[in-house]
Design an enzyme around this catalytic site. Structure first.
Site, mmCIF file in Angstrom:
data_model
loop_
_atom_site.group_PDB
_atom_site.id
_atom_site.type_symbol
_atom_site.label_atom_id
_atom_site.label_comp_id
_atom_site.label_asym_id
_atom_site.label_seq_id
_atom_site.Cartn_x
_atom_site.Cartn_y
_atom_site.Cartn_z
ATOM 1 N N GLU A 119 4.491 -5.291 7.090
ATOM 2 C CA GLU A 119 3.656 -4.272 7.739
ATOM 3 C C GLU A 119 4.055 -4.038 9.191
ATOM 4 O O GLU A 119 3.894 -2.954 9.739
ATOM 5 C CB GLU A 119 2.174 -4.669 7.690
ATOM 6 N N GLU B 95 -0.299 -9.510 -0.975
ATOM 7 C CA GLU B 95 -1.714 -9.873 -0.780
ATOM 8 C C GLU B 95 -2.482 -9.852 -2.100
ATOM 9 O O GLU B 95 -3.325 -10.709 -2.358
ATOM 10 C CB GLU B 95 -2.354 -8.911 0.227
ATOM 11 N N GLY C 24 0.625 -5.202 0.774
ATOM 12 C CA GLY C 24 -0.555 -5.300 -0.091
ATOM 13 C C GLY C 24 -0.227 -5.874 -1.462
ATOM 14 O O GLY C 24 -1.087 -6.451 -2.127
ATOM 15 N N ALA D 103 0.860 -1.183 0.000
ATOM 16 C CA ALA D 103 0.000 0.000 0.000
ATOM 17 C C ALA D 103 0.895 1.231 0.000
ATOM 18 O O ALA D 103 2.033 1.179 0.490
ATOM 19 C CB ALA D 103 -0.886 -0.014 1.228
HETATM 20 N N1 CO8 Z 1 4.528 3.273 -0.560
HETATM 21 C C1 CO8 Z 1 4.922 4.450 -1.096
HETATM 22 N N2 CO8 Z 1 6.086 4.626 -1.747
HETATM 23 C C2 CO8 Z 1 6.907 3.561 -1.846
HETATM 24 C C3 CO8 Z 1 6.569 2.306 -1.320
HETATM 25 C C4 CO8 Z 1 5.320 2.184 -0.659
HETATM 26 N N3 CO8 Z 1 4.860 1.004 -0.146
HETATM 27 N N4 CO8 Z 1 7.578 1.439 -1.556
HETATM 28 C C5 CO8 Z 1 8.515 2.138 -2.239
HETATM 29 N N5 CO8 Z 1 8.120 3.430 -2.410
HETATM 30 C C6 CO8 Z 1 8.822 4.507 -3.094
HETATM 31 C C7 CO8 Z 1 9.975 5.022 -2.233
HETATM 32 O O1 CO8 Z 1 9.500 5.950 -1.276
HETATM 33 C C8 CO8 Z 1 10.878 5.640 -3.279
HETATM 34 O O2 CO8 Z 1 10.343 6.897 -3.636
HETATM 35 P P1 CO8 Z 1 11.321 8.211 -3.663
HETATM 36 O O3 CO8 Z 1 12.331 7.886 -4.743
HETATM 37 O O4 CO8 Z 1 10.393 9.326 -4.028
HETATM 38 O O5 CO8 Z 1 11.948 8.301 -2.322
HETATM 39 C C9 CO8 Z 1 10.696 4.728 -4.486
HETATM 40 O O6 CO8 Z 1 9.464 4.030 -4.259
HETATM 41 C C10 CO8 Z 1 11.801 3.709 -4.619
HETATM 42 O O7 CO8 Z 1 11.907 3.017 -3.394
HETATM 43 P P2 CO8 Z 1 13.293 2.838 -2.608
HETATM 44 O O8 CO8 Z 1 14.209 3.992 -2.862
HETATM 45 O O9 CO8 Z 1 12.972 2.550 -1.181
HETATM 46 O O10 CO8 Z 1 13.866 1.540 -3.353
HETATM 47 P P3 CO8 Z 1 14.837 0.451 -2.770
HETATM 48 O O11 CO8 Z 1 15.212 -0.392 -3.928
HETATM 49 O O12 CO8 Z 1 15.926 1.066 -1.959
HETATM 50 O O13 CO8 Z 1 13.944 -0.402 -1.746
HETATM 51 C C11 CO8 Z 1 11.957 -1.620 -1.039
HETATM 52 C C12 CO8 Z 1 12.881 -1.162 -2.218
HETATM 53 C C13 CO8 Z 1 12.717 -2.632 -0.187
HETATM 54 C C14 CO8 Z 1 10.758 -2.278 -1.679
HETATM 55 C C15 CO8 Z 1 11.557 -0.397 -0.197
HETATM 56 O O14 CO8 Z 1 11.058 0.625 -1.046
HETATM 57 C C16 CO8 Z 1 10.501 -0.710 0.824
HETATM 58 O O15 CO8 Z 1 10.797 -1.263 1.858
HETATM 59 N N6 CO8 Z 1 9.225 -0.284 0.561
HETATM 60 C C17 CO8 Z 1 8.128 -0.422 1.494
HETATM 61 C C18 CO8 Z 1 7.654 -1.852 1.587
HETATM 62 C C19 CO8 Z 1 6.529 -1.996 2.585
HETATM 63 O O16 CO8 Z 1 6.701 -1.731 3.765
HETATM 64 N N7 CO8 Z 1 5.350 -2.432 2.152
HETATM 65 C C20 CO8 Z 1 4.197 -2.637 2.978
HETATM 66 C C21 CO8 Z 1 3.338 -1.436 3.002
HETATM 67 S S1 CO8 Z 1 1.955 -1.578 4.130
HETATM 68 C C22 CO8 Z 1 0.804 -2.477 3.278
HETATM 69 O O17 CO8 Z 1 1.020 -2.866 2.171
HETATM 70 C C23 CO8 Z 1 -0.488 -2.771 3.971
HETATM 71 C C24 CO8 Z 1 -1.486 -3.426 3.003
HETATM 72 C C25 CO8 Z 1 -2.871 -3.402 3.528
HETATM 73 C C26 CO8 Z 1 -3.623 -2.174 3.152
HETATM 74 C C27 CO8 Z 1 -5.089 -2.334 3.041
HETATM 75 C C28 CO8 Z 1 -5.795 -2.219 4.350
HETATM 76 C C29 CO8 Z 1 -7.266 -2.559 4.349
#
Ligand code: CO8
Length: 258
Positions: free
Chosen positions: A132, A112, A109, A65
Site C-alpha cells: 500500500e 489481509e 487487502g 483492494a
Molecule cells: N486493483 C485493480 N486492478 C488490479 C489490481 C488491483 N489491486 N491488481 C491487478 N489489477 C489488474 C491490472 O490493472 C491488470 O488489468 P488490465 O489488464 O486491465 O490492465 C490486471 O489486473 C493484471 O495485472 P497486471 O498486468 O499488473 O499483472 P502483472 O502480472 O504484471 O502484475 C501484480 C501483477 C504485481 C500483482 C500487479 O498487478 C500489482 O502490483 N497489483 C497491485 C497490487 C497492490 O498494490 N495491491 C494493494 C492495493 S491497496 C489495498 O489493498 C488496500 C487494502 C485496504 C482497503 C480497505 C480499507 C478500509
C-alpha cells in the site's frame, strides 16, 4: 442469490468460496466484498457446512483492494461509508473455521483477507505483500496489526515500509502460513484439512476457534482462564463422553454436535 464475483461449491460439508475476478487478479471491489460477506453469512447459517475454504486462482488469491475503484474515493466517502468494515466484520463473525488456500499474489487487502482466515495453506507460488505504501496509503483491513502479530515487528515493518513481497518459503519460516505445498496439490491439501475438521465435533471446533482467537485479544492470564473454562464446559457435552469412550474402545468417534 447468485454471485457474479465468486464461485461457491459445497462438497463433503465444506464450502469452497473462490474469488473470481480474473480480469483484475481478484482485486477486492465493492461488489466482491458484498458478495463475500453474503457467502460467508450463508455458510455460517447452512447446517450442512462445517468448514470453509477461501481461495482464488492459481495466479492470484487477491491482488488487493481494487485500485481503479478506490482511486476516485474521497476522505469523506471512505470515512462515512466505513469502507469495507461491515464486510470484514461479517467474515470475522463466522464461527466455523475458515482455511485460506493461497496461490499466487496475496497483496494488500488480499494478504489481509488471508490473515482474517483461521489459517493459511500456501502453494509454493504464493507471494504475500503489503504494498500500500507505493500507493500513498497504508493497509486498512488489519494488515499492520495482524502481520505484526504473525511475523513480528521487524519483518512486518520491512514488508509495510518497503512494500516488498514475501515468497511462500519465507512466509512459512516466519509463521504467516501453516504449510506450503506444490501448487497443483493446493486444493487437495486444503480440502483434506477441511474434511478432517468437518469430522470433529462442531462444539469443540468452535471452542478451539474462540480460544485461539482469544489469545490475540487478551492477556496470557485471562486467555488461559478462558481456555480452562472452555475445557470444563466441554465436559457437559455428549461429544466429550463419545470422544473419550471411542478412544478407550479403540474405535472412531461418532460426534453428534451435542
Ligand atoms: N486493483 C485493480 N486492478 C488490479 C489490481 C488491483 N489491486 N491488481 C491487478 N489489477 C489488474 C491490472 O490493472 C491488470 O488489468 P488490465 O489488464 O486491465 O490492465 C490486471 O489486473 C493484471 O495485472 P497486471 O498486468 O499488473 O499483472 P502483472 O502480472 O504484471 O502484475 C501484480 C501483477 C504485481 C500483482 C500487479 O498487478 C500489482 O502490483 N497489483 C497491485 C497490487 C497492490 O498494490 N495491491 C494493494 C492495493 S491497496 C489495498 O489493498 C488496500 C487494502 C485496504 C482497503 C480497505 C480499507 C478500509
Amino acid at each position: 442469490m447468485a454471485y457474479e464475483t465468486l464461485l461457491v461449491d459445497i462438497t463433503d460439508h465444506v464450502a469452497v468460496i473462490r474469488l473470481n475476478r480474473p480480469e483484475a487478479l481478484n482485486a477486492l471491489n465493492a461488489q466482491l466484498m458484498e458478495e463475500l460477506a453474503r457467502a460467508m453469512r450463508a455458510a455460517q447459517d447452512n447446517d450442512k457446512v462445517r468448514c470453509i475454504v477461501l481461495t482464488g486462482s492459481e495466479k492470484a488469491f487477491a491482488a488487493g483492494a481494487d485500485i481503479k475503484e478506490m482511486s476516485k474515493k474521497t476522505f469523506v466517502e471512505v470515512f462515512t461509508s466505513d469502507f469495507f468494515t461491515p464486510e470484514t466484520e461479517d467474515i470475522l463473525r463466522v464461527r466455523k473455521p475458515i482455511i485460506a488456500a493461497v496461490s499466487g499474489y496475496a497483496l494488500g487487502g488480499g494478504c489481509e483477507l488471508a490473515m482474517m482466515c483461521d489459517f493459511i495453506i500456501a502453494s509454493d507460488t504464493a507471494r504475500f505483500g503489503q504494498p500500500e505504501i507505493n500507493l500513498g496509503v497504508v493497509a486498512g483491513i488489519g494488515g499492520t496489526q495482524r502481520l505484526t502479530r504473525f511475523v513480528g515487528k521487524s519483518k512486518s515493518m520491512d514488508m509495510h515500509l518497503t512494500g516488498r513481497f514475501m515468497d511462500a518459503e519465507e512466509a512459512e519460516r516466519s509463521g504467516l502460513v501453516s504449510r506450503v505445498v506444490p501448487v497443483k496439490k493446493l486444493m487437495d491439501e486444503a480440502m483434506d484439512a477441511a474434511r478432517k475438521i468437518a469430522e470433529k465435533s462442531q462444539l469443540t471446533v468452535m471452542t478451539v476457534k474462540e480460544a485461539v482467537n482469544r489469545s490475540y485479544e487478551t492477556t496470557l492470564r485471562e486467555g488461559i482462564l478462558f481456555e480452562r473454562r472452555a475445557f470444563h464446559a466441554l465436559f457437559a457435552t455428549e461429544d466429550q463422553s463419545e470422544g473419550m469412550a471411542a478412544f478407550l474402545e479403540k474405535r472412531e468417534a461418532q460426534f453428534r454436535d451435542r
